[in-house]
Design an enzyme around this catalytic site. Structure first.
Site, PDB file in Angstrom:
ATOM      1  N   CYS A   1      -9.177  18.153 -22.286  1.00 37.46           N
ATOM      2  CA  CYS A   1      -8.899  19.443 -22.905  1.00 37.46           C
ATOM      3  C   CYS A   1      -8.401  20.437 -21.857  1.00 37.46           C
ATOM      4  CB  CYS A   1     -10.174  19.960 -23.567  1.00 37.46           C
ATOM      5  SG  CYS A   1      -9.999  21.633 -24.188  1.00 37.46           S
TER       6      CYS A   1
ATOM      7  N   HIS B   1      -5.142  12.051  -7.164  1.00 37.68           N
ATOM      8  CA  HIS B   1      -4.433  12.870  -8.155  1.00 37.68           C
ATOM      9  C   HIS B   1      -4.679  12.395  -9.584  1.00 37.68           C
ATOM     10  CE1 HIS B   1      -1.397  14.272  -4.819  1.00 37.68           C
ATOM     11  NE2 HIS B   1      -2.578  14.842  -4.727  1.00 37.68           N
TER      12      HIS B   1
HETATM   13  P1  NAD Z   1       7.155  11.565  -2.608  1.00 40.23           P
HETATM   14  O1  NAD Z   1       8.089  11.296  -3.761  1.00 40.23           O
HETATM   15  O2  NAD Z   1       7.056  12.955  -2.111  1.00 40.23           O
HETATM   16  O3  NAD Z   1       7.584  10.653  -1.370  1.00 40.23           O
HETATM   17  C1  NAD Z   1       7.838   9.293  -1.500  1.00 40.23           C
HETATM   18  C2  NAD Z   1       7.964   8.696  -0.112  1.00 40.23           C
HETATM   19  O4  NAD Z   1       8.089   7.297  -0.242  1.00 40.23           O
HETATM   20  C3  NAD Z   1       9.178   9.196   0.684  1.00 40.23           C
HETATM   21  O5  NAD Z   1       8.748   9.515   1.996  1.00 40.23           O
HETATM   22  C4  NAD Z   1      10.121   7.985   0.692  1.00 40.23           C
HETATM   23  O6  NAD Z   1      10.878   7.904   1.900  1.00 40.23           O
HETATM   24  C5  NAD Z   1       9.139   6.846   0.586  1.00 40.23           C
HETATM   25  N1  NAD Z   1       9.654   5.645  -0.068  1.00 40.23           N
HETATM   26  C6  NAD Z   1      10.422   5.560  -1.162  1.00 40.23           C
HETATM   27  N2  NAD Z   1      10.612   4.288  -1.511  1.00 40.23           N
HETATM   28  C7  NAD Z   1       9.929   3.540  -0.601  1.00 40.23           C
HETATM   29  C8  NAD Z   1       9.729   2.153  -0.440  1.00 40.23           C
HETATM   30  N3  NAD Z   1      10.262   1.256  -1.274  1.00 40.23           N
HETATM   31  N4  NAD Z   1       8.965   1.724   0.591  1.00 40.23           N
HETATM   32  C9  NAD Z   1       8.409   2.628   1.459  1.00 40.23           C
HETATM   33  N5  NAD Z   1       8.577   3.942   1.344  1.00 40.23           N
HETATM   34  C10 NAD Z   1       9.318   4.406   0.321  1.00 40.23           C
HETATM   35  O7  NAD Z   1       5.770  11.007  -3.086  1.00 40.23           O
HETATM   36  P2  NAD Z   1       4.289  11.344  -2.605  1.00 40.23           P
HETATM   37  O8  NAD Z   1       4.268  11.501  -1.130  1.00 40.23           O
HETATM   38  O9  NAD Z   1       3.436  10.336  -3.270  1.00 40.23           O
HETATM   39  O10 NAD Z   1       3.884  12.787  -3.198  1.00 40.23           O
HETATM   40  C11 NAD Z   1       4.349  13.425  -4.352  1.00 40.23           C
HETATM   41  C12 NAD Z   1       3.521  13.335  -5.634  1.00 40.23           C
HETATM   42  O11 NAD Z   1       4.177  12.414  -6.441  1.00 40.23           O
HETATM   43  C13 NAD Z   1       2.101  12.833  -5.609  1.00 40.23           C
HETATM   44  O12 NAD Z   1       1.289  13.866  -6.060  1.00 40.23           O
HETATM   45  C14 NAD Z   1       2.038  11.715  -6.669  1.00 40.23           C
HETATM   46  O13 NAD Z   1       0.948  11.895  -7.536  1.00 40.23           O
HETATM   47  C15 NAD Z   1       3.313  11.885  -7.433  1.00 40.23           C
HETATM   48  N6  NAD Z   1       3.994  10.683  -7.951  1.00 40.23           N
HETATM   49  C16 NAD Z   1       3.303   9.525  -8.206  1.00 40.23           C
HETATM   50  C17 NAD Z   1       3.978   8.413  -8.674  1.00 40.23           C
HETATM   51  C18 NAD Z   1       3.192   7.161  -8.992  1.00 40.23           C
HETATM   52  O14 NAD Z   1       2.031   7.257  -9.375  1.00 40.23           O
HETATM   53  N7  NAD Z   1       3.754   5.961  -8.809  1.00 40.23           N
HETATM   54  C19 NAD Z   1       5.367   8.436  -8.858  1.00 40.23           C
HETATM   55  C20 NAD Z   1       6.046   9.639  -8.589  1.00 40.23           C
HETATM   56  C21 NAD Z   1       5.352  10.752  -8.114  1.00 40.23           C
HETATM   57 ZN    ZN Z   2     -11.481  21.448 -25.962  1.00 40.93          ZN
END
Ligand code: NAD
Ligand code: ZN
Length: 250
Positions: free
Chosen positions: A135, A127
């Site tokens: 841009c 992602h």
């Molecule tokens: P999500 O928020 O949908 O799910 C998070 C998962 O992590 C849940 O299943 C939850 O139960 C689990 N979880 C939470 N804390 C935990 C821990 N300490 N240990 C183990 N498991 C834990 O996130 P996703 O599945 O990554 O998908 C959603 C989108 O969120 C992605 O596209 C991503 O790019 C984006 N995102 C990224 C970040 C980051 O880069 N750190 C932060 C927030 C969202």
């Molecule tokens: Zn441009």
């Protein structure tokens, strides 16, 4: 804060650790839960930052959201950038960073796996990452972002459209090259370690099924069960920073 696997899970944990130790082509697939204990909120957890808690990430992280209110979207990303810049890798990142021979597919837009010691060439950011803008008119212009002091909404110096973060928004295609490398990795792997993802965002989550169909064993580490798990998978309920060090030392 989260329960470590209980005594009745220990046999499963030991069996999983053996699988980790003997894997020849191990791959990890992570989501926001991997970085949760570094202080980066997941989209689904309750966001402690009251300023942003009233907004829906799925609406902000989209072309429609950007069209509707570009300043709001950029302010949200800049807040996330500053949080990510200040965050430290947790024990889950450093445990993975200490292992060689792994490929890490991540949905995370932070770079905490790299900060935890993983070589950048072994991380596939499905992602994108927060540290670049490009841009929105796709004229080809891109620029690096100062994560600690990101600037507000800016215009493209080439074509005057808005600049936007180089991350994949809801409804957008994944970068083809990165996705193909991830596909190749899950088709070849014998072990897929799925950490901290709700496995709901497609097509990324489909990689788990592809790995399983190609014969890989799936180990899921999550603080709760997720819909993508099958009965033949190993599911370890607990926090990533607690479970991963146990999985790699037992
Ligand atoms: P999500 O928020 O949908 O799910 C998070 C998962 O992590 C849940 O299943 C939850 O139960 C689990 N979880 C939470 N804390 C935990 C821990 N300490 N240990 C183990 N498991 C834990 O996130 P996703 O599945 O990554 O998908 C959603 C989108 O969120 C992605 O596209 C991503 O790019 C984006 N995102 C990224 C970040 C980051 O880069 N750190 C932060 C927030 C969202
Ligand atoms: Zn441009």
């Amino acid at each position: 804060m989260f329960p470590a696997p209980q005594l009745n899970d220990m046999t499963e944990l030991v069996a999983a650790a053996k699988k980790v130790a003997s894997a020849r082509h191990p791959v990890s697939f992570s989501g926001a839960g991997l970085s949760a204990e570094s202080g980066i909120a997941t989209f689904r957890d309750k966001n402690d930052n009251a300023l942003w808690s009233k907004f829906n990430p799925a609406e902000l992280a989209s072309q429609d959201g950007f069209k509707a209110n570009p300043e709001l979207v950029i302010d949200w990303y800049n807040a996330r950038r500053q949080t990510a810049a200040a965050a430290q890798p947790n024990a889950a990142h450093t445990t993975l960073g200490a292992r060689k021979g792994w490929i890490h597919i991540t949905q995370n837009v932070d770079t905490l796996l790299e900060a935890g010691g993983v070589s950048p060439e072994n991380v596939l950011h499905l992602h994108g990452t927060l540290d670049e803008d490009h841009c929105n008119n796709q004229c080809g212009y891109s620029s690096k972002v100062n994560m600690l002091a990101p600037e507000g909404l800016k215009h493209c110096p080439r074509c005057d459209a808005y600049l936007r973060p180089s991350v994949v928004w809801f409804g957008e295609q994944l970068p083809e090259n990165v996705f193909n490398q991830a596909l190749h990795a899950v088709q070849q792997c014998d072990l897929l370690l799925v950490v901290g993802t709700s496995a709901q965002v497609m097509p990324a989550a489909g990689l788990i099924d592809i790995a399983r169909e190609n014969g890989a064993h799936i180990i899921v580490v999550n603080k709760e069960n997720t819909p993508k798990t099958h009965s033949e998978d190993t599911v370890l309920i607990g926090s990533a920073a607690t479970v991963l060090p146990q999985l790699f030392t037992s």
